[in-house]
Scaffold this motif. Sequence first.
Motif, short mmCIF file in Angstrom:
data_model
loop_
_atom_site.label_atom_id
_atom_site.label_comp_id
_atom_site.label_asym_id
_atom_site.label_seq_id
_atom_site.Cartn_x
_atom_site.Cartn_y
_atom_site.Cartn_z
N SER A 45 0.83 -1.21 0.00
CA SER A 45 0.00 0.00 0.00
C SER A 45 0.86 1.26 0.00
N ALA A 46 2.06 1.19 0.55
CA ALA A 46 2.93 2.37 0.63
C ALA A 46 3.76 2.55 -0.64
N TYR A 47 3.95 1.51 -1.43
CA TYR A 47 4.84 1.59 -2.58
C TYR A 47 4.41 2.64 -3.61
N PRO A 48 3.13 2.72 -4.00
CA PRO A 48 2.77 3.75 -4.98
C PRO A 48 3.01 5.17 -4.46
N ARG A 49 2.78 5.39 -3.17
CA ARG A 49 3.01 6.72 -2.62
C ARG A 49 4.50 7.07 -2.61
N ILE A 50 5.34 6.08 -2.34
CA ILE A 50 6.79 6.33 -2.34
C ILE A 50 7.26 6.63 -3.75
N ARG A 51 6.76 5.90 -4.74
CA ARG A 51 7.13 6.18 -6.14
C ARG A 51 6.71 7.58 -6.54
N PHE A 52 5.50 7.98 -6.15
CA PHE A 52 4.99 9.31 -6.48
C PHE A 52 5.85 10.38 -5.83
N LEU A 53 6.22 10.18 -4.57
CA LEU A 53 7.07 11.13 -3.87
C LEU A 53 8.43 11.26 -4.54
N CYS A 54 9.03 10.13 -4.91
CA CYS A 54 10.35 10.17 -5.56
C CYS A 54 10.27 10.85 -6.91
N SER A 55 9.23 10.60 -7.67
CA SER A 55 9.12 11.25 -8.98
C SER A 55 8.92 12.75 -8.82
N ARG A 56 8.17 13.17 -7.80
CA ARG A 56 8.00 14.62 -7.57
C ARG A 56 9.32 15.27 -7.20
N VAL A 57 10.11 14.61 -6.35
CA VAL A 57 11.40 15.17 -5.94
C VAL A 57 12.35 15.24 -7.13
N PHE A 58 12.43 14.19 -7.93
CA PHE A 58 13.33 14.21 -9.09
C PHE A 58 12.87 15.24 -10.12
N ASN A 59 11.59 15.38 -10.32
CA ASN A 59 11.09 16.39 -11.26
C ASN A 59 11.42 17.80 -10.78
N SER A 60 11.32 18.03 -9.49
CA SER A 60 11.66 19.36 -8.97
C SER A 60 13.15 19.63 -9.13
N PHE A 61 14.00 18.61 -8.92
CA PHE A 61 15.43 18.80 -9.15
C PHE A 61 15.72 19.11 -10.61
N LEU A 62 15.05 18.42 -11.53
CA LEU A 62 15.26 18.67 -12.95
C LEU A 62 14.77 20.06 -13.35
#
Length: 66
Positions: A45-62
């Motif tokens: 149940s936590a895996y999709p939220r962690i993926r979403f959080l990581c993609s948001r962080v990487f997108n903000s860095f880019l």
Amino acid sequence: MLQLLFAVAFSAVPLTLYVPPIRSLSLFVETIEDVVRQSLIYALSAYPRIRFLCSRVFNSFLRFSR
């Protein structure tokens, strides 16, 4: 030959102290299975939220690097 048999038998007796009885071993295995089952439910149940959080962080860095 009898002396060898006794030597092997008496040297193996202390090893039986380290092996738990089947009753406690099955309780231990049941507890481990329960912990794994509960943690797997949480992880799935936590895996999709962690993926979403990581993609948001990487997108903000880019976005900031442009």
